[in-house]
Design an enzyme around this catalytic site. Structure first.
Site, mmCIF file in Angstrom:
data_model
loop_
_atom_site.group_PDB
_atom_site.id
_atom_site.type_symbol
_atom_site.label_atom_id
_atom_site.label_comp_id
_atom_site.label_asym_id
_atom_site.label_seq_id
_atom_site.Cartn_x
_atom_site.Cartn_y
_atom_site.Cartn_z
ATOM 1 N N GLY A 1 0.812 -1.215 0.000
ATOM 2 C CA GLY A 1 0.000 0.000 0.000
ATOM 3 C C GLY A 1 0.841 1.258 0.000
ATOM 4 N N HIS B 1 4.277 2.014 -8.125
ATOM 5 C CA HIS B 1 3.308 0.908 -8.144
ATOM 6 C C HIS B 1 2.453 0.968 -9.413
ATOM 7 C CE1 HIS B 1 3.957 1.433 -3.674
ATOM 8 N NE2 HIS B 1 4.212 0.148 -3.826
ATOM 9 N N GLY C 1 9.105 -4.349 -8.382
ATOM 10 C CA GLY C 1 9.990 -3.262 -8.796
ATOM 11 C C GLY C 1 11.456 -3.640 -8.623
ATOM 12 N N LYS D 1 13.570 -1.607 -7.760
ATOM 13 C CA LYS D 1 14.121 -0.806 -6.658
ATOM 14 C C LYS D 1 14.520 -1.724 -5.507
ATOM 15 C CE LYS D 1 13.212 1.424 -3.089
ATOM 16 N NZ LYS D 1 12.196 1.512 -2.095
ATOM 17 N N ASP D 2 13.700 -2.743 -5.260
ATOM 18 C CA ASP D 2 14.035 -3.748 -4.239
ATOM 19 C C ASP D 2 14.742 -4.890 -4.964
ATOM 20 O OD1 ASP D 2 12.634 -2.673 -1.747
ATOM 21 O OD2 ASP D 2 11.055 -2.596 -3.240
ATOM 22 N N SER E 1 9.479 5.694 -3.374
ATOM 23 C CA SER E 1 9.328 4.713 -2.306
ATOM 24 C C SER E 1 8.267 5.219 -1.348
ATOM 25 C CB SER E 1 10.658 4.574 -1.545
ATOM 26 O OG SER E 1 10.436 3.934 -0.298
ATOM 27 N N SER E 2 7.476 4.291 -0.796
ATOM 28 C CA SER E 2 6.474 4.708 0.198
ATOM 29 C C SER E 2 7.161 5.384 1.379
ATOM 30 C CB SER E 2 5.676 3.498 0.676
ATOM 31 O OG SER E 2 5.109 2.832 -0.431
HETATM 32 O O1 PAF Z 1 7.884 -4.792 -1.869
HETATM 33 C C1 PAF Z 1 6.907 -4.868 -1.090
HETATM 34 O O2 PAF Z 1 6.036 -3.997 -1.061
HETATM 35 C C2 PAF Z 1 6.801 -6.061 -0.152
HETATM 36 O O3 PAF Z 1 8.054 -6.460 0.295
HETATM 37 C C3 PAF Z 1 6.025 -7.234 -0.758
HETATM 38 C C4 PAF Z 1 6.728 -7.824 -1.968
HETATM 39 C C5 PAF Z 1 4.619 -6.790 -1.146
HETATM 40 C C6 PAF Z 1 5.899 -8.368 0.280
HETATM 41 O O4 PAF Z 1 5.241 -7.922 1.426
#
Ligand code: PAF
Length: 282
Positions: free
Chosen positions: A31, A37, A147, A149-150, A185-186
Site C-alpha cells: 500500500g 506501483h 519493482g 528498486k528492491d 518509495s512509500s
Molecule cells: O515490496 C513490497 O512492497 C513487499 O516487500 C512485498 C513484496 C509486497 C511483500 O510484502
C-alpha cells in the site's frame, strides 16, 4: 474493482477469471501507493487480461525496531488509484486472515538473501518469502510483477518462484524516479523537507560510481567515493556494495553487475541500486 478481504471470496473471484480462460497478473504491495506501483500495474495490464493487486502490510518482514506501526496506511486513496488504473481485483486481507492462529511456517531462501539487506535486516527476507509464497498460492497468478528498486527482494522472489515450482513468471520493472533522480518509495513520505533535498545524493553517488566503473575504473575507489559522498550529504551508511547482478555474489567485470546501497537520512532508511556494465571502449 472488486475489493476482497477473505480467502473464501478470493477463490471464486480468481476462479471465474481462470474459467473464462483469462490470464492473471499479480502486483503484490504494502500500500501507500505511488507512481512506482502504477508502473507495475501498467505493465501488468499489458501482459495479462486480469490484474490483481494485493495490499498487505506484512508484519513478518519488519524487525523489532523497524517501522511497522508507523508504516503509511492509506487504503481509501490506494483503492481510488487502483480503480482509476483499471485494476480488476484488490486483495487486502487482515493479519488474522493471512496468519491465522497456529500459523507456524517459514520460508527461508539461501544464497541471494544472505548479504546486503539480508545481513542488515535479519529475518526480513524470510518474512518477504513467506508472504509472497502465500500470495502466490492465494491468487495463483500467471505472472507477478515487482519493482527493481528492491533488487535483492526481486532476486529472492525469483528464487522461490523457481524453487517451489510455482510456474509463475516473475517480471522485474525498472525503478521509477522523481525528477531529481530519487527512487520512488512509500518511505519517502517520512523525509523532512531538508532530508528530501539531501536524499538526492543517493542516486547521484550510485550514478557516479557506476559510471566510473563502467569507464574501466577500479571497483574499490569508486565505492569509497560513493560512501564519502553519502557521508558528506549526512547519510549513515548500512552498505554500498557492488555484486554480480544475477547471483548477488562477488562481482566480475565480464558479467552484468549491480551496485546497491542502503543508508539512513534523518532516521529514514532508503535503498537504491543501479546496473553497472563495463564499457568495452572504456
Ligand atoms: O515490496 C513490497 O512492497 C513487499 O516487500 C512485498 C513484496 C509486497 C511483500 O510484502
Amino acid at each position: 474493482m472488486q475489493t476482497i478481504r477473505h480467502l473464501a471470496e478470493l477463490r471464486p473471484a480468481t476462479g471465474a477469471f481462470r474459467a473464462a480462460g483469462e490470464s492473471i497478473a499479480l502486483v503484490p504491495t504494502m500500500g501507500a501507493l505511488h507512481a512506482g506501483h502504477l508502473a507495475l500495474v501498467t505493465e501488468a495490464k499489458r501482459l495479462a487480461k486480469r490484474v490483481a493487486v494485493s495490499i498487505f502490510v506484512n508484519p513478518k518482514q519488519f524487525g523489532p525496531n523497524e517501522d511497522l506501526d508507523k508504516y503509511p496506511r492509506r487504503e481509501a486513496a490506494d483503492a481510488r488509484m487502483l480503480t482509476e488504473a483499471g485494476v480488476d481485483l484488490l486483495w487486502t486481507p487482515g493479519v488474522d486472515e493471512m496468519y491465522p492462529a497456529g500459523f507456524a511456517s517459514n520460508i527461508s531462501v539461501g544464497g541471494v538473501s544472505e548479504g546486503l539487506d539480508g545481513a542488515a535486516r535479519p529475518g526480513h527476507f524470510d518474512g518477504v518469502a513467506t508472504v509472497v509464497a502465500k500470495l502466490f498460492n492465494q491468487v495463483r497468478p500467471d505472472i507477478a510483477l515487482f519493482g527493481e528498486k528492491d533488487f535483492q527482494q526481486l532476486a529472492v522472489i525469483r528464487r522461490i518462484a523457481a524453487d517451489l515450482d510455482t510456474g509463475i513468471e516473475i517480471v522485474g520493472v525498472p525503478t521509477q524516479r522523481d525528477d531529481d533522480g530519487l527512487a520512488l518509495s512509500s518511505r519517502n513520505a517520512y523525509l523532512l523537507p531538508e532530508d528530501r533535498v539531501a536524499a538526492v545524493a543517493l542516486p547521484r553517488a550510485l550514478g557516479a560510481a557506476a559510471k566510473a566503473i563502467g569507464d574501466g575504473g577500479a571497483f574499490a575507489p569508486a565505492l569509497t567515493a560513493a560512501r564519502d559522498a553519502l557521508a558528506a550529504a549526512g547519510f549513515a551508511i548500512d552498505y554500498v556494495e557492488l555484486v554480480d547482478a544475477e547471483t548477488l555474489g562477488a562481482p566480475d567485470a565480464a558479467r552484468p553487475m549491480r551496485l546497491l546501497a542502503a543508508a539512513r537520512i534523518g532516521g529514514t532508511r532508503l535503498i537504491d541500486n543501479i546496473a553497472v556494465a563495463v564499457n568495452e571502449q572504456g
